[in-house]
Write a protein that holds these residues in place. Structure first.
Motif, PDB file in Angstrom:
ATOM      1  N   SER A  48       9.732   7.471  -1.213  1.00  0.00           N
ATOM      2  CA  SER A  48       8.545   6.797  -1.710  1.00  0.00           C
ATOM      3  C   SER A  48       8.722   5.294  -1.633  1.00  0.00           C
ATOM      4  O   SER A  48       9.833   4.782  -1.702  1.00  0.00           O
ATOM      5  CB  SER A  48       8.274   7.206  -3.160  1.00  0.00           C
ATOM      6  OG  SER A  48       8.051   8.593  -3.217  1.00  0.00           O
ATOM      7  N   TRP A  91       3.506   9.115  -1.747  1.00  0.00           N
ATOM      8  CA  TRP A  91       3.063   9.260  -0.364  1.00  0.00           C
ATOM      9  C   TRP A  91       1.668   9.840  -0.328  1.00  0.00           C
ATOM     10  O   TRP A  91       1.303  10.659  -1.171  1.00  0.00           O
ATOM     11  CB  TRP A  91       4.003  10.182   0.412  1.00  0.00           C
ATOM     12  CG  TRP A  91       5.275   9.517   0.804  1.00  0.00           C
ATOM     13  CD1 TRP A  91       6.415   9.432   0.066  1.00  0.00           C
ATOM     14  CD2 TRP A  91       5.533   8.825   2.018  1.00  0.00           C
ATOM     15  NE1 TRP A  91       7.374   8.727   0.743  1.00  0.00           N
ATOM     16  CE2 TRP A  91       6.864   8.345   1.953  1.00  0.00           C
ATOM     17  CE3 TRP A  91       4.771   8.554   3.155  1.00  0.00           C
ATOM     18  CZ2 TRP A  91       7.442   7.621   2.990  1.00  0.00           C
ATOM     19  CZ3 TRP A  91       5.360   7.838   4.193  1.00  0.00           C
ATOM     20  CH2 TRP A  91       6.676   7.377   4.109  1.00  0.00           C
ATOM     21  N   GLY A 144       6.313   4.255  -6.122  1.00  0.00           N
ATOM     22  CA  GLY A 144       5.129   4.720  -5.412  1.00  0.00           C
ATOM     23  C   GLY A 144       5.306   6.125  -4.887  1.00  0.00           C
ATOM     24  O   GLY A 144       6.372   6.718  -4.946  1.00  0.00           O
ATOM     25  N   GLY A 150       6.890   1.261  -2.614  1.00  0.00           N
ATOM     26  CA  GLY A 150       5.952   0.491  -3.409  1.00  0.00           C
ATOM     27  C   GLY A 150       6.653  -0.676  -4.056  1.00  0.00           C
ATOM     28  O   GLY A 150       7.865  -0.647  -4.269  1.00  0.00           O
ATOM     29  N   SER A 163       0.829  -1.204   0.000  1.00  0.00           N
ATOM     30  CA  SER A 163       0.000   0.000   0.000  1.00  0.00           C
ATOM     31  C   SER A 163       0.863   1.254   0.000  1.00  0.00           C
ATOM     32  O   SER A 163       2.008   1.258   0.472  1.00  0.00           O
ATOM     33  CB  SER A 163      -0.906   0.015   1.235  1.00  0.00           C
ATOM     34  OG  SER A 163      -1.745  -1.128   1.263  1.00  0.00           O
ATOM     35  N   THR A 164       0.307   2.337  -0.524  1.00  0.00           N
ATOM     36  CA  THR A 164       0.992   3.626  -0.477  1.00  0.00           C
ATOM     37  C   THR A 164       1.122   4.078   0.974  1.00  0.00           C
ATOM     38  O   THR A 164       0.136   4.108   1.709  1.00  0.00           O
ATOM     39  CB  THR A 164       0.202   4.680  -1.269  1.00  0.00           C
ATOM     40  OG1 THR A 164       0.029   4.228  -2.604  1.00  0.00           O
ATOM     41  CG2 THR A 164       0.932   6.006  -1.269  1.00  0.00           C
ATOM     42  N   THR A 170       1.187  11.902  -3.748  1.00  0.00           N
ATOM     43  CA  THR A 170       0.245  11.519  -4.797  1.00  0.00           C
ATOM     44  C   THR A 170      -1.203  11.561  -4.341  1.00  0.00           C
ATOM     45  O   THR A 170      -2.109  11.456  -5.163  1.00  0.00           O
ATOM     46  CB  THR A 170       0.565  10.104  -5.298  1.00  0.00           C
ATOM     47  OG1 THR A 170       0.517   9.192  -4.189  1.00  0.00           O
ATOM     48  CG2 THR A 170       1.953  10.064  -5.928  1.00  0.00           C
TER      49      THR A 170
END
Length: 668
Positions: free
Chosen positions: A568, A577, A575, A570, A490-491, A600
């Motif tokens: 970040s 934040w 990915g 992912g 998940s982010t 994001t």
């Protein structure tokens, strides 16, 4: 700018780039350590920070200016900045004064008094008394003095009646003198003590200060004096004590028609106001909001090279002599750009005593004005004249005007932004650039212009708590909760904590909304382990405004610095934040996202619908309000958990133009 990396933690960096000047200076070291704090450390940290910041700003006086030409080249831009900080730029329209004389008194001592009122803006009434020599006639072309009053309560009669002896002296010595009431203590009472006494901290968001009203009323009073046939329009002076001393600076700096200024006990410097906590002894009318981060003496410097006598008493507790001595040295530098004989244009006058209108101060002021408006430097005396009963000096002897706006001028004086929303994607980009430009220029200038930090090495996720230095003398606490197995892809969420939210556990709403994602919690200044207790009367909040900051703009600094230290995460290595917060803390997170492209998505829980409620940034409502600010995030993901979805219709409209939608759900 945030780089892409695979770790869910803060960056351990030892060498960081310096930042631009302003409320943000240089970030030196990111420290990881066990979270421990001594009792009162948050309080001592903020007070040390305020003192050091005040000294740094004061030290910038005349920075980069060595010659008269350099000063005069820079001065027009400074005047505009000054007026903007008073809420007077663009200058309001000079509407008809609608002046009326409502009564007159003849005195056998050789003068007469006219009771009058005028409207500096429609329905903003200024009440006053005009003192004239008994034989003054149209065409006399007499020099004129505007006397602006200090804080002396006289109830329904207005504080002008407490300073009538000044008007009497000038009128019996060949001057026309207009004594006007202040807003707070005039016949038609308004409010000076708005922030700390009435909890009107939205004044700062609105860009309102009663200093702006006092300045504008004084400028319109000069208009009135110039309209009088007895007055020489080219020989005008302004003087006053205490609040009137401050108003003398406001008016003299703003209006070139003031040929002579004698401020009495009306200004100190930031080292005193903030460092020595002298701000506690003053009301809001004594200050502008220092959005351009000026050394305070720069206000007084705008009077130069017009003659100024800077007066005070030697034991005035709210204008200490240490500050007076520093101000004198600075002003002598400015006046020295025009002549080596600064005493001809600038001087100081100090008498024994405390904060009072004593006769020695008055005699020095009279003689200085005589010298520079009449060309005579002879000694002066002050005969004792019987006072006039206060009620006889009322501009409104009976009923007050029903249409007066004095009592609510704080909500009307400074225009708020009227943002026409964009209708196309092309318009959106121009609109967004324009709004961000104004935020950078005037509201969040040191924050928005801060240089990004360089990329650095990845750090393991342990330790999971620590400290982050965000400015010299300022550190904040954070706590990191790694992702669980189900949320590892998940982010990650960066959560900005509010005043009452603990740092040692994820808030309940975060646990519900973030699932198993990695969650660093950040406790910005004044919260968590570094919580402070603002001593009465709100010293920390008021001191920050004098430095061009607010508690919330400082917290925005902290959040930006936290975001810059993130990496970040992912499974595919690219990915972003999610920034999140509840209440005002969520809006602070949203503003941080505006300047950090690695963010994001933004999640706000129970956000306020207007900056009148918070967060408070100086002048923010002159640019936009919260619904428009959230629209600037488009097309990034925005989720609002709010029980008033209609309050964010403008946010929806902006997002729709970009082809995206805002998600609005109930508060968990």
């Amino acid at each position: 700018m945030c780089a892409v990396n695979s770790a869910n933690a803060f960056l351990n960096r030892q060498a960081l780039l310096p930042m631009k000047t302003g409320c943000l200076v240089s970030l030196t070291v990111l420290l990881f350590m066990t979270l421990s704090v001594r009792a009162g450390e948050g309080q001592s940290q903020i007070e040390d920070y305020l003192r050091q910041h005040a000294v740094r700003l004061d030290a910038q006086f005349l920075q980069g200016i060595q010659t008269r030409e350099q000063w005069e080249q820079r001065r027009p831009a400074l005047v505009r900045e000054y007026l903007e900080m008073l809420g007077l730029w663009p200058l309001p329209e000079r509407t008809p004064l609608e002046a009326k004389v409502t009564g007159a008194i003849e005195r056998e001592e050789g003068f007469r008094v006219e009771n009058l009122h005028f409207q500096s803006r429609p329905h903003l009434y200024v009440t006053g008394n005009l003192y004239l020599p008994k034989d003054a006639q149209p065409g006399s072309r007499l020099p004129a003095v505007l006397y602006v009053c200090g804080h002396s309560g006289r109830g329904r009669d207005g504080n002008k009646t407490a300073f009538q002896h000044h008007g009497m002296w000038f009128a019996t010595h060949g001057y026309v003198c207009l004594v006007i009431d202040s807003l707070q203590l005039g016949e038609i009472a308004g409010v000076h003590h708005g922030t700390y006494r009435h909890n009107r901290w939205w004044w700062w968001a609105r860009g309102y200060t009663p200093a702006g009203v006092e300045c504008w009323n004084g400028m319109r009073a000069l208009d009135y004096l110039q309209s009088r046939p007895e007055v020489d329009p080219d020989r005008l002076a302004v003087t006053g004590i205490s609040g009137g001393g401050a108003a003398t600076f406001w008016i003299g700096a703003a209006d070139e028609r003031v040929r002579v200024a004698v401020p009495v006990s009306g200004m100190s410097d930031l080292e005193d106001y903030v460092g020595a906590k002298v701000v506690d002894g003053h009301c809001d009318c004594m200050f502008l909001h220092n959005a351009y981060h000026w050394p305070w003496t720069q206000i007084a410097a705008l009077v130069a090279p017009r003659p100024m006598l800077f007066e005070n008493s030697g034991h005035d507790p709210i204008f200490p002599m240490a500050g007076n001595d520093r101000i004198r040295a600075r002003l002598e530098r400015v006046y020295g750009l025009y002549t080596n004989q600064t005493e001809r244009l600038f001087d100081i006058g100090v008498t024994p005593g405390g904060h009072e209108d004593n006769p020695e101060l008055r005699l020095m002021a009279y003689r200085w004005i005589d010298w520079h408006l009449k060309g005579t430097n002879a000694p002066v005396t002050e005969p004792v004249l019987p006072p006039i009963e206060g009620k006889l000096l009322r501009a409104f002897p009976d009923e007050l005007p029903a249409d007066a706006l004095n009592g609510r001028i704080d909500d009307l004086f400074v225009p708020v932004a009227n943002n026409a929303l964009p209708a196309t994607r092309e318009e959106f980009q121009r609109w967004r650039d324009d709004r961000l430009g104004e935020l950078t220029r005037f509201v969040l200038r040191p924050i928005a212009q801060a240089e990004p930090l360089p990329a650095g090495p990845t750090l393991r996720a342990d330790p999971q708590s620590g400290w982050l230095r965000t400015e010299p003398g300022m550190r904040i606490a954070w706590n990191y909760f790694p992702a669980d197995a189900l949320g590892s892809a998940s982010t990650p969420w960066l959560v900005v904590l509010g005043d009452e939210e603990p740092l040692d556990a994820k808030p309940q709403w975060v646990a519900k909304l973030a699932g198993g994602a990695a969650v660093p919690l950040v406790a910005p200044r004044g919260t968590g382990p570094m919580r402070w207790s603002d001593p009465a009367p709100f010293y920390i909040q008021r001191a920050l405004a004098l430095l061009g900051c607010t508690v919330d703009s400082g917290r925005l600094t902290d959040v930006r610095r936290a975001v810059e230290q993130m990496r970040s995460a992912g499974p595919n290595g690219n990915g972003g934040w999610v920034l999140a917060g509840r209440g005002s803390a969520g809006v602070i997170a949203a503003y941080a996202a505006l300047f950090e492209s690695c963010v994001t998505g933004v999640v706000l829980v129970d956000p306020p619908v207007s900056h009148r409620e918070g967060p408070i940034f100086l002048n923010i409502l002159r640019v936009l309000d919260i619904p428009e600010a959230l629209g600037l995030l488009a097309p990034r993901r925005l989720t609002l958990h709010a029980n008033q979805p209609g309050a964010f219709d403008r946010t929806r409209q902006i997002y729709k133009v970009t082809g995206r939608a805002v998600t609005i759900e109930p508060i968990p």
